[in-house]
Design a protein around this motif. Sequence first.
Motif, PDB file in Angstrom:
ATOM      1  N   PRO A 219     -20.503 -36.662  34.905  1.00 27.95           N
ATOM      2  CA  PRO A 219     -19.458 -37.655  35.153  1.00 27.95           C
ATOM      3  C   PRO A 219     -19.619 -38.351  36.503  1.00 27.95           C
ATOM      4  N   GLY A 220     -19.537 -39.667  36.477  1.00 34.18           N
ATOM      5  CA  GLY A 220     -19.653 -40.461  37.693  1.00 34.18           C
ATOM      6  C   GLY A 220     -21.068 -40.883  38.039  1.00 34.18           C
ATOM      7  N   SER A 221     -22.061 -40.338  37.335  1.00 35.03           N
ATOM      8  CA  SER A 221     -23.453 -40.665  37.655  1.00 35.03           C
ATOM      9  C   SER A 221     -23.794 -42.122  37.374  1.00 35.03           C
ATOM     10  N   VAL A 222     -23.015 -42.790  36.526  1.00 39.00           N
ATOM     11  CA  VAL A 222     -23.277 -44.187  36.193  1.00 39.00           C
ATOM     12  C   VAL A 222     -23.249 -45.078  37.429  1.00 39.00           C
ATOM     13  N   LYS A 223     -22.479 -44.696  38.432  1.00 40.45           N
ATOM     14  CA  LYS A 223     -22.370 -45.526  39.636  1.00 40.45           C
ATOM     15  C   LYS A 223     -23.694 -45.632  40.380  1.00 40.45           C
ATOM     16  N   SER A 224     -24.580 -44.660  40.176  1.00 40.32           N
ATOM     17  CA  SER A 224     -25.829 -44.619  40.937  1.00 40.32           C
ATOM     18  C   SER A 224     -26.839 -45.664  40.492  1.00 40.32           C
TER      19      SER A 224
END
Length: 233
Positions: free
Chosen positions: A37-42
């Motif tokens: 979760p949240g890795s998409v921001k990278s």
Amino acid sequence: MACTHDHSCEDHDCSSNWSLYKHIDLAKVTALNEANPGSVKSVFKAWEERLNSSGERLESNEGDPELLVYIPKAAAESWRTLNMSLGCDWEVSYPLKGPHMGPDVVDEGPGAFAKFTSDVKIKSISVVGGADGTSPSKLRVFINREGIDFSDAQSMQPVQEWELVENLQGVLEYQTRYSKFQSVANITLHFPESFGGDTTQIHYIGFKGEATQLKRDVVATIVYEITPNPSDH
């Protein structure tokens, strides 16, 4: 349509051409079926960092390569308050109340707010995926639609779709039907499948285009002071 990026980026200033990531509100970017979760921001970063695979990446859950990425645009301004004195009895602090307010303003008792934002025009999209069959093999795009889930993405007609090519060196870009990608307020990317891998991996997603600086949503803060102001009498 895929185009090969076949020139020297130093000579053509590619970094500025692919700078729309600066207009993305990263805090609100989301992905469905991401393993971490949240890795998409990278994956939204500067052009010159697109081949940097040492950090975090976006990856789907094992055995299910489908990914859905929702990308809003960034707020162009923070809160803004206008102070005005109306008549001699009431002191009001507000911007553009009543008929001047856009339909997206949300009423919350004594106050109302929405965000100032800047629309963008998108000319091309670049995707750098993973090796060993984990790169996405197809991309379907929806614009200015919120709340899309997998069921919606699978049944709705996209604005445009592409058959992707493994782009491990970041030399390919996919041209949009530019007339359809004007005034983009948000964009949803649907990656339905990979090149046979058990997961889909993405290291970079880039957008080439320009920001229009069009403020579609109004930011409003309204505070009423009911006590009369003696200095006005």
